[in-house]
Scaffold this motif. Structure first.
Motif, PDB file in Angstrom:
ATOM      1  N   ALA A   1      52.880  57.792  71.758  1.00 38.23           N
ATOM      2  CA  ALA A   1      54.034  57.295  72.509  1.00 38.23           C
ATOM      3  C   ALA A   1      53.751  55.852  72.895  1.00 38.23           C
ATOM      4  CB  ALA A   1      54.266  58.143  73.759  1.00 38.23           C
ATOM      5  N   THR A   2      54.805  55.065  72.951  1.00 40.94           N
ATOM      6  CA  THR A   2      54.658  53.680  73.392  1.00 40.94           C
ATOM      7  C   THR A   2      54.514  53.657  74.917  1.00 40.94           C
ATOM      8  OG1 THR A   2      57.031  53.326  73.732  1.00 40.94           O
ATOM      9  CG2 THR A   2      56.148  52.881  71.507  1.00 40.94           C
ATOM     10  N   GLY A   3      54.101  52.526  75.449  1.00 40.20           N
ATOM     11  CA  GLY A   3      54.008  52.374  76.899  1.00 40.20           C
ATOM     12  C   GLY A   3      55.346  52.602  77.581  1.00 40.20           C
ATOM     13  N   GLU A   4      56.414  52.078  76.966  1.00 33.11           N
ATOM     14  CA  GLU A   4      57.754  52.269  77.535  1.00 33.11           C
ATOM     15  C   GLU A   4      58.156  53.734  77.523  1.00 33.11           C
ATOM     16  OE1 GLU A   4      60.871  49.750  76.085  1.00 33.11           O
ATOM     17  OE2 GLU A   4      59.612  47.962  76.191  1.00 33.11           O
ATOM     18  N   GLU A   5      57.820  54.457  76.442  1.00 29.47           N
ATOM     19  CA  GLU A   5      58.155  55.880  76.372  1.00 29.47           C
ATOM     20  C   GLU A   5      57.399  56.663  77.438  1.00 29.47           C
ATOM     21  OE1 GLU A   5      59.195  56.621  71.660  1.00 29.47           O
ATOM     22  OE2 GLU A   5      57.077  56.440  72.249  1.00 29.47           O
ATOM     23  N   VAL A   6      56.129  56.346  77.641  1.00 29.08           N
ATOM     24  CA  VAL A   6      55.336  57.035  78.659  1.00 29.08           C
ATOM     25  C   VAL A   6      55.912  56.763  80.038  1.00 29.08           C
ATOM     26  CG1 VAL A   6      53.071  57.130  79.781  1.00 29.08           C
ATOM     27  CG2 VAL A   6      53.232  57.097  77.279  1.00 29.08           C
ATOM     28  N   LYS A   7      56.250  55.509  80.316  1.00 30.18           N
ATOM     29  CA  LYS A   7      56.831  55.154  81.617  1.00 30.18           C
ATOM     30  C   LYS A   7      58.131  55.934  81.843  1.00 30.18           C
ATOM     31  CE  LYS A   7      58.508  51.264  84.326  1.00 30.18           C
ATOM     32  NZ  LYS A   7      58.872  49.867  84.355  1.00 30.18           N
ATOM     33  N   SER A   8      58.963  56.015  80.828  1.00 32.52           N
ATOM     34  CA  SER A   8      60.228  56.733  80.938  1.00 32.52           C
ATOM     35  C   SER A   8      59.992  58.227  81.166  1.00 32.52           C
ATOM     36  CB  SER A   8      61.060  56.502  79.674  1.00 32.52           C
ATOM     37  OG  SER A   8      62.266  57.209  79.740  1.00 32.52           O
ATOM     38  N   LEU A   9      59.014  58.798  80.469  1.00 32.15           N
ATOM     39  CA  LEU A   9      58.695  60.214  80.669  1.00 32.15           C
ATOM     40  C   LEU A   9      58.264  60.467  82.114  1.00 32.15           C
ATOM     41  CD1 LEU A   9      56.719  60.997  77.384  1.00 32.15           C
ATOM     42  CD2 LEU A   9      58.908  62.007  78.068  1.00 32.15           C
ATOM     43  N   LEU A  10      57.396  59.622  82.627  1.00 31.02           N
ATOM     44  CA  LEU A  10      56.919  59.782  84.001  1.00 31.02           C
ATOM     45  C   LEU A  10      58.065  59.643  84.997  1.00 31.02           C
ATOM     46  CD1 LEU A  10      53.551  57.820  83.740  1.00 31.02           C
ATOM     47  CD2 LEU A  10      53.845  60.304  83.917  1.00 31.02           C
ATOM     48  N   GLU A  11      58.970  58.704  84.747  1.00 32.90           N
ATOM     49  CA  GLU A  11      60.134  58.537  85.625  1.00 32.90           C
ATOM     50  C   GLU A  11      61.022  59.771  85.613  1.00 32.90           C
ATOM     51  OE1 GLU A  11      61.891  54.932  84.163  1.00 32.90           O
ATOM     52  OE2 GLU A  11      60.503  53.651  85.282  1.00 32.90           O
ATOM     53  N   ASP A  12      61.060  60.491  84.472  1.00 34.65           N
ATOM     54  CA  ASP A  12      61.849  61.715  84.351  1.00 34.65           C
ATOM     55  C   ASP A  12      61.117  62.935  84.900  1.00 34.65           C
ATOM     56  OD1 ASP A  12      63.889  60.289  83.178  1.00 34.65           O
ATOM     57  OD2 ASP A  12      63.429  60.926  81.128  1.00 34.65           O
ATOM     58  N   GLY A  13      59.883  62.738  85.398  1.00 35.66           N
ATOM     59  CA  GLY A  13      59.122  63.854  85.958  1.00 35.66           C
ATOM     60  C   GLY A  13      58.336  64.648  84.942  1.00 35.66           C
ATOM     61  N   VAL A  14      58.181  64.111  83.737  1.00 36.39           N
ATOM     62  CA  VAL A  14      57.427  64.802  82.690  1.00 36.39           C
ATOM     63  C   VAL A  14      55.951  64.448  82.858  1.00 36.39           C
ATOM     64  CG1 VAL A  14      57.127  65.125  80.206  1.00 36.39           C
ATOM     65  CG2 VAL A  14      59.415  64.646  81.136  1.00 36.39           C
ATOM     66  N   ASP A  15      55.113  65.460  83.028  1.00 40.67           N
ATOM     67  CA  ASP A  15      53.681  65.221  83.178  1.00 40.67           C
ATOM     68  C   ASP A  15      53.057  64.929  81.818  1.00 40.67           C
ATOM     69  OD1 ASP A  15      53.659  65.665  85.931  1.00 40.67           O
ATOM     70  OD2 ASP A  15      53.418  67.830  85.674  1.00 40.67           O
TER      71      ASP A  15
ATOM     72  N   ASP B   1      56.979  61.652  67.499  1.00 38.57           N
ATOM     73  CA  ASP B   1      58.063  62.368  68.184  1.00 38.57           C
ATOM     74  C   ASP B   1      57.629  62.897  69.544  1.00 38.57           C
ATOM     75  OD1 ASP B   1      59.750  61.985  66.007  1.00 38.57           O
ATOM     76  OD2 ASP B   1      59.160  63.876  65.054  1.00 38.57           O
ATOM     77  N   PHE B   2      56.466  62.460  70.026  1.00 36.55           N
ATOM     78  CA  PHE B   2      55.916  63.009  71.258  1.00 36.55           C
ATOM     79  C   PHE B   2      56.889  62.927  72.438  1.00 36.55           C
ATOM     80  CE2 PHE B   2      53.756  62.626  75.320  1.00 36.55           C
ATOM     81  CZ  PHE B   2      53.044  63.815  75.336  1.00 36.55           C
ATOM     82  N   ALA B   3      57.448  61.761  72.693  1.00 37.42           N
ATOM     83  CA  ALA B   3      58.333  61.596  73.857  1.00 37.42           C
ATOM     84  C   ALA B   3      59.537  62.530  73.771  1.00 37.42           C
ATOM     85  CB  ALA B   3      58.775  60.139  73.989  1.00 37.42           C
ATOM     86  N   GLU B   4      60.143  62.593  72.602  1.00 36.17           N
ATOM     87  CA  GLU B   4      61.317  63.457  72.414  1.00 36.17           C
ATOM     88  C   GLU B   4      60.949  64.929  72.614  1.00 36.17           C
ATOM     89  OE1 GLU B   4      64.426  64.662  68.835  1.00 36.17           O
ATOM     90  OE2 GLU B   4      63.287  62.796  68.678  1.00 36.17           O
ATOM     91  N   GLU B   5      59.853  65.367  72.023  1.00 40.02           N
ATOM     92  CA  GLU B   5      59.428  66.768  72.153  1.00 40.02           C
ATOM     93  C   GLU B   5      59.036  67.101  73.587  1.00 40.02           C
ATOM     94  OE1 GLU B   5      59.236  69.591  70.070  1.00 40.02           O
ATOM     95  OE2 GLU B   5      60.624  68.298  68.961  1.00 40.02           O
ATOM     96  N   ALA B   6      58.358  66.180  74.254  1.00 42.43           N
ATOM     97  CA  ALA B   6      57.943  66.415  75.638  1.00 42.43           C
ATOM     98  C   ALA B   6      59.163  66.604  76.540  1.00 42.43           C
ATOM     99  CB  ALA B   6      57.082  65.252  76.134  1.00 42.43           C
ATOM    100  N   ARG B   7      60.200  65.807  76.314  1.00 41.06           N
ATOM    101  CA  ARG B   7      61.438  65.955  77.097  1.00 41.06           C
ATOM    102  C   ARG B   7      62.104  67.306  76.819  1.00 41.06           C
ATOM    103  NH1 ARG B   7      62.002  60.618  76.639  1.00 41.06           N
ATOM    104  NH2 ARG B   7      62.130  59.552  78.614  1.00 41.06           N
ATOM    105  N   LYS B   8      62.168  67.687  75.547  1.00 38.57           N
ATOM    106  CA  LYS B   8      62.782  68.977  75.198  1.00 38.57           C
ATOM    107  C   LYS B   8      62.061  70.128  75.891  1.00 38.57           C
ATOM    108  CE  LYS B   8      64.513  67.708  70.604  1.00 38.57           C
ATOM    109  NZ  LYS B   8      64.315  67.949  69.152  1.00 38.57           N
ATOM    110  N   ILE B   9      60.724  70.063  75.904  1.00 32.49           N
ATOM    111  CA  ILE B   9      59.940  71.111  76.562  1.00 32.49           C
ATOM    112  C   ILE B   9      60.183  71.076  78.066  1.00 32.49           C
ATOM    113  CG2 ILE B   9      57.585  71.866  77.115  1.00 32.49           C
ATOM    114  CD1 ILE B   9      56.823  70.839  74.251  1.00 32.49           C
ATOM    115  N   HIS B  10      60.144  69.897  78.646  1.00 27.87           N
ATOM    116  CA  HIS B  10      60.315  69.738  80.092  1.00 27.87           C
ATOM    117  C   HIS B  10      61.665  70.271  80.556  1.00 27.87           C
ATOM    118  CE1 HIS B  10      59.815  67.966  84.063  1.00 27.87           C
ATOM    119  NE2 HIS B  10      61.029  67.432  83.948  1.00 27.87           N
ATOM    120  N   PHE B  11      62.722  69.997  79.804  1.00 31.84           N
ATOM    121  CA  PHE B  11      64.065  70.414  80.200  1.00 31.84           C
ATOM    122  C   PHE B  11      64.459  71.786  79.658  1.00 31.84           C
ATOM    123  CE2 PHE B  11      64.322  65.711  80.687  1.00 31.84           C
ATOM    124  CZ  PHE B  11      64.568  65.691  82.056  1.00 31.84           C
TER     125      PHE B  11
END
Length: 137
Positions: free
Chosen positions: A111-125, A89-99
């Protein structure tokens, strides 16, 4: 890749990277190798000293690598001790924290490579947490 020291007909020295000696020759014949200072196409390979690693240099490199691995292990251990494991659930939790949807806290997980790429595109460190062979024991 091979690094060549290069020299133009106007006495400018510079370096270039090529796949092979033949690659340099082909590019030079087609005037694709130019001096970055004067744009001359008359470029030749200059004499280079061979890159030789001595025993003392190898020892210094080994010590530096060992220190780096030790520091990475310590950092990974601190993260595991002080952050919440959220598993896949890393990607989902990271987004919740970020926003700001949940309270800010340290987390780690997978997280998968695609999830990491999407997180970075959303500005999540995010950054990868190193896993060492002994972590699987």
């Amino acid at each position: 890749m091979i690094r060549f020291s290069l020299h133009c007909d106007h006495d400018h020295d510079f370096e270039g990277w090529f796949r092979s000696n033949d690659d340099f020759d082909t590019q030079a014949e087609k005037h694709l190798v130019t001096c970055p200072v004067c744009n001359s196409h008359k470029v030749e390979k200059a004499l280079m000293a061979p890159s030789v690693t001595t025993g003392r240099q190898k020892e210094k490199i080994a010590v530096a690598m060992s220190k780096m691995v030790t520091e990475l292990k310590e950092m990974a251990q601190k993260v595991r001790e002080n952050a919440d494991y959220v598993g896949s659930d890393f990607a989902e939790e990271a987004r919740k924290i970020h926003f700001g949807e949940v309270e800010k806290r340290g987390i780690y997980g997978e997280a998968t490579g695609e999830e990491v790429k999407s997180l970075l595109e959303d500005g999540v460190d995010v950054m990868p947490l190193p896993v060492f062979p002994e972590d699987h024991n």
